[in-house]
Each structure stands twice: as C-alpha cells, then as structure tokens.
Design an enzyme around this catalytic site. Structure first.
Site, PDB file in Angstrom:
ATOM      1  N   HIS A   1      -3.448   8.600  -4.134  1.00  0.00           N
ATOM      2  CA  HIS A   1      -2.686   7.561  -4.514  1.00  0.00           C
ATOM      3  C   HIS A   1      -3.223   7.200  -5.954  1.00  0.00           C
ATOM      4  CE1 HIS A   1      -1.456   3.211  -4.857  1.00  0.00           C
ATOM      5  NE2 HIS A   1      -0.728   3.239  -3.787  1.00  0.00           N
TER       6      HIS A   1
ATOM      7  N   CYS B   1       3.380   5.820  -5.980  1.00  0.00           N
ATOM      8  CA  CYS B   1       2.268   5.740  -6.560  1.00  0.00           C
ATOM      9  C   CYS B   1       1.392   7.008  -6.208  1.00  0.00           C
ATOM     10  CB  CYS B   1       1.464   4.318  -6.138  1.00  0.00           C
ATOM     11  SG  CYS B   1       2.240   2.978  -6.395  1.00  0.00           S
TER      12      CYS B   1
END
Length: 613
Positions: free
Chosen positions: A328, A569
């Site tokens: 992430h 993300c």
C-alpha cells in the site's frame, strides 16, 4: 395492508418452515420418478440433500430483475428466534432462510437468458433452520459441488494471461492453519503464550452462523437504490457491530474525561477503560506487555511514527530499506521520503504472475547495508498472504529490523507477534470492525524505549524545565496530548466481538466463502481475476472486458452492491500486472453465499450486454 404485504409471522394457521419443507419434499417424492425440489427449481447440483432446502428457495440473483418486488417481510423464525424475541431483530428488514439476504421474491424466470443456469438457481448458504436439520451454519463449498479448502490453489490458477499455476500433488497450507503442528490440523489462537497451540481439529470447532452474526450489524439492513445493501468493500473499511457503537456511546454517557491526570471519578473510569483497551490489544496480538502497545490514528500514522522516530535515528547514507511489490502507498511513501532525506536506497521484493513474493529474489536483496524490511502480511489489492514468518527470519539473519503491516490481516487471521517475531506490527481499528481514527503500533519494548519521541506535548513527559526534558517510557512517550480515548475503547469492544466469534471460525468461514466466490467469478465471460496466489485472504480483484472499472463499480452500486474500483492506493502492484485500476470486491464474515450470487448474476448481465448505459 394486503395479504401479500402482511408479515408471515403475523398469519395464523400456517405450518412452520420445517413443516412446509417436509410437506414439499413429500409432494415431490410422490411425483413420477421421485422428483426433488432441486429438479423443480432447476440447475441445482446433483447430490445436494433435498431435505435441507425449504420449498420455493430461490437464488437471490433474482433480486436483480428490473421488476422484482421488495423483499419479504421479516420472519424471526428464520433466525431461530421466538416471535418477537429481540427488539433489534424485530425491527430489522427481511431475512429469508436461504442465505441471510433478501431475495426480492422474484421468480427465477425473470433472470435474463445471458445468466447461465448455474447462476439462475444457485443454492444459498445454510441458515439457522438448516443448522437445526444437521447442516452447519457455515459456507461450505463442497455443499455446492465445489472443491474444498485444499483445492483452492487450483481454483485460483489464472484463466487469463500467460501465467498458470503448476499443478502440485501437495495440498497448500492456508493462513488459518498452524503449519508447525504435525498434521497441520490445529488452529492457532492468539494469546500471551505464543507457543501454546490449540490442537483442535477444524471439524470439532463450532460453526459460525452468519444469519445470527448479521443481526449484530445494523447497517446491513440499509437499502441502496431500492436494493438491500451488499457490503463488499471490507478491505477499505469494515462495518461495526452494535456492541462497538454501544460501548462508545456508554463511554460518552458515563465515562468521558481526560485520562491519567485528574483525581476525580470520571477520570479514573476513563483511564481504566482506555488502559483496559490496551490490554485487549496486547492479548489479541500476543504481545508480552501493554508497554509494547502504542495507540495512534491508524496504520498510516503508525508507519510514519516508526519512520520518523526509529528510521531517522537509524537510517543513514547508502543504507537500504526493503519493501515488497505488494505494498500500500502508506508502506512506500514514508520510506521513500526517508531515503530522499538520508540518501538511502529503497529496494523492492518482486512477485510472480500470481502475486506471490519471490523469496529467492528477496534473499538476493538482503545484505550488510539492509537496515529495515517493511512489508504487508496481506495485500490490500490482491489478497496475497505473504510468508511473513519466513520474511522476518531472513531479515533478522541479515541483521535488519522488520515492520509488518497488518492492516489487512488482523480481520482475517489470528496474529501472534511473538511467534512472528516482528520488531514492529501495525494495524488500523476500522479494518477490524472498530472505529475510524484509532490504530496500533506494536513494538518490542526495548526497541520502543530506545527510540526518540516523534511528537512532543503533554502526557508523554515525566518532567519539563526550560533547560531539560525527561520522557516517559513506552508507550506514553509516543502518545503526546489527548488521544482518541473513546475510539480506543471502541477498538477494545471490537476485539471482544471478534474474539468471541473466534478468529479460527472467521478464517475458516471466509476461506470457504472465498473459494465459492472465486469459482463463480471465474465463470463470468471476459472477467480476469488479478492476484491468484494459492494462499490469499478475502479479496477478489478483477477487470471485465468492455468496461472501465469505474463503470462496473457504478453498475454494481445501482444494484446495492458496494465494491471498490480504482488503484486501491497500491499503484505499483497493479502496474506490475499492466493495469491502472481493478474492481475489488472484498469479503468479511458477515457476507454470505447469497450475496456472492447477486454479485455474480450482476456481472453475468454486464458481460452479456457489454454496456448497460
């Protein structure tokens, strides 16, 4: 009110559901050839026990038809409750015995011909009524003619693209099974003594009853665009049980005060509640001491704390930080910024075409300049479960410190930080059925006490003069100012909730639901699953030919289905697969086979039309 609109529970003189099922089965058995309810409905897998299907059970895929009426009224008996038992249950919208999600009551004949027969009459997850007849209240893929848990690796073999999983005679290990125990049949239960393993066979564990669980989540009764909400965006945030909301309300009603300093009663109550929550986190993670548990706003702030405290003190010019390709952005950006500031280098563990980290290549990256390895335990974009224990061992052998990002793992699997031996472990409360704005840094106590504070202010100091500052030891040295007291207490309530259900039960249920969903989605024409590791958690990223991902997300939203579409993300890992975005349904223990049916039917409709606008 017409008779059709009246709640079934309000009618008199009718047999109960079990009696209706018995009568229906007797009726079908009397027909020539001994026809079964399955044959009457059509398309049900051969061999499914007819006695367990209430007459007239329908696929909730029918709810997608344009002319489908509203859901059936609530039937408390479908949850195994007496009439009127439980005010929340009585007020909840419809629940039908076939899977815990209203079907809309539409006939199977209303499904478009583009939807294949196996979707038109998919059997639903067993309900409490089925449990009473001897069927477990758990999504069991074998009950639907699907492979069991040890065949999931084959299910996940990519059907699109160049890579294929090589067939293997060895059954894969799954994240909720303890691979250290001989036979691999035990369950790891989080606790203080990390090496005390619960050698309990899976078959001996009580099943998770999804219909009863769903009653605890009021938002699941919500309607979106006239449809029953189907929440499949759990990797972004999870919904909250009533117990969490009640605990936060109780705090503000009876305990609200600042903590640690005041001498009055409410301060004592608030302090006790806050520190009790810290103890619950400690036990949940299997940490040695509450001094190893630091409350922060979430996993992002947790990683930034470690980067700005430990990282700035220990990373120098030409040092190396290793992350994986799965990360992430929150586990990339803080380290990249630190590398720019310090003149260090960021190195990346590659993954194969299934989304699995390549341990051999990782070993080649480790060296004398490696100071930190920071990686995710479960990928938010692909669902890959990384071999975390082995990654930690290899890093420690090279003399490196290790941070494990557990934001996506804590809601799906038992975590034991002592067995894992991570130096740092971070997670967010809102991914664990708790409130937003609260998270945790676990750190080994000696390591935390050796780190400089990140922020300065009240609560984190022992003594202050204009010439000198003396800091508290961990965890207070990292909790400057007034923290998020109420939501820390709410996180404690969330931990109580999942612990009562049992993380082993949750993991087993979700694994079987993932197997079921994987099978259905693979059959949708033009759908490509992205991330097909043999060991993965409940994420099903995909693309659909002929559609942009945002179009698929919007179309599903019209049907009341909440999924994430975008880059999640996690742009680097999607670009590894030649993509900028995917559609990402993600599962939790309150989701059902019936909800997966609705998703699959909607995707078949999209695939059949290629455009819906």
């Amino acid at each position: 009110m017409s008779t059709a609109e009246r709640p079934l529970a309000g009618l008199t003189g009718l047999p109960d559901a079990a009696e209706l099922a018995r009568l229906a089965n007797a009726f079908f058995a009397s027909l020539p050839g001994g026809a079964s309810p399955q044959a009457a409905v059509g398309g049900l897998p051969a061999g499914l026990p007819s006695a367990g299907l209430p007459f007239g059970a329908q696929s909730s895929a029918a709810a997608l038809t344009p002319d489908a009426p509203g859901p059936l009224p609530a039937v408390p008996g479908a949850l195994g409750l007496a009439q009127g038992q439980g005010s929340r249950a009585a007020a909840a919208p419809a629940v039908v015995p076939s899977g815990g999600v209203p079907s809309g009551g539409a006939s199977l004949g209303g499904i478009p011909p583009s939807v294949p027969p196996q979707i038109q009459a998919i059997p639903q997850a067993p309900s409490s009524l089925d449990t009473a007849r001897g069927y477990p209240g758990v999504a069991d893929p074998t009950a639907f003619g699907l492979p069991g848990e040890h065949e999931l690796a084959g299910l996940l073999a990519p059907r699109h693209g160049p890579a294929q999983l090589a067939p293997s005679a060895a059954a894969p290990a799954y994240y909720f099974l303890d691979e250290r125990r001989p036979g691999g049949a035990g369950i790891r239960v989080p606790g203080h003594q990390h090496d005390a393993l619960q050698a309990v066979p899976l078959s001996a564990r009580p099943a998770l009853d999804v219909n009863l669980v769903r009653r605890d989540f009021p938002i699941l009764a919500e309607r979106v665009n006239g449809r029953q909400l189907i929440w499949l965006d759990n990797a972004a945030t999870t919904q909250k049980p009533q117990a969490v909301m009640d605990r936060i309300a109780h705090f503000y009603q009876h305990e609200n005060s600042n903590i640690h300093r005041a001498a009055h009663e409410l301060a004592a109550r608030a302090t006790d509640a806050y520190e009790a929550a810290r103890e619950k986190v400690r036990a949940f993670l299997g940490a040695r001491s509450t001094n190893e548990v630091v409350f922060v706003r979430g996993a992002t702030e947790a990683i930034n704390l470690v980067a700005q405290s430990w990282g700035r003190a220990n990373i120098g010019k030409d040092d190396e930080i290793i992350v994986s390709h799965l990360e992430h952005h929150a586990n990339i950006v803080p380290w990249q910024r630190l590398c720019v500031e310090k003149g260090a280098k960021l190195r990346v563990i590659p993954v194969d075409d299934c989304g699995q980290v390549l341990l051999e290549e990782y070993g080649k990256l480790l060296g004398p300049r490696t100071k930190l390895v920071s990686f995710t335990q479960v990928s938010n974009a692909l669902g890959t479960v990384t071999p975390a224990r082995r990654i930690v061992e290899m890093a420690h052998a090279a003399g490196a410190t290790v941070l494990v990002d557990g934001a996506q793992s804590v809601s799906h699997m038992a975590v034991d930080v002592q067995a894992l031996d991570a130096d740092f472990f971070v997670f967010s409360g809102h991914k664990l059925f708790g409130p937003t704005g609260i998270g945790v840094v676990y750190g080994k106590e000696a390591l935390l006490n050796d780190m400089p504070p990140w922020q300065g202010g009240g609560n984190m100091i022992r003594d202050v003069t204009f010439e000198h500052i003396e800091y508290h030891p961990a965890p207070n040295r990292f909790e400057a100012g007034t923290g998020n007291i109420a939501d820390a207490v709410g996180l404690g309530a969330a931990i109580d909730y999942v612990s009562a259900l049992g993380m082993d039960n949750i993991a087993r249920y979700e694994h079987e639901l993932l197997a079921y969903a994987t099978r259905l989605l693979q059959e949708v024409p033009g759908l490509r699953l992205v991330g097909t590791a043999a060991d993965k958690a409940s994420v099903l990223s995909f693309t659909l030919d002929g559609y942009r991902t945002e179009e698929v997300g919007a179309a599903l939203n019209k049907e009341g289905i909440a999924v994430r579409s975008g880059h999640h993300c996690a742009q680097p890992i999607l670009r590894r697969f030649g993509l900028e975005t995917t559609v990402r349904p993600s599962l939790a223990f309150y989701n059902t086979c019936a909800e997966v049916d609705v998703l699959a039917a909607a995707l078949w409709r999209l695939a059949g039309s290629r455009r819906i606008y």
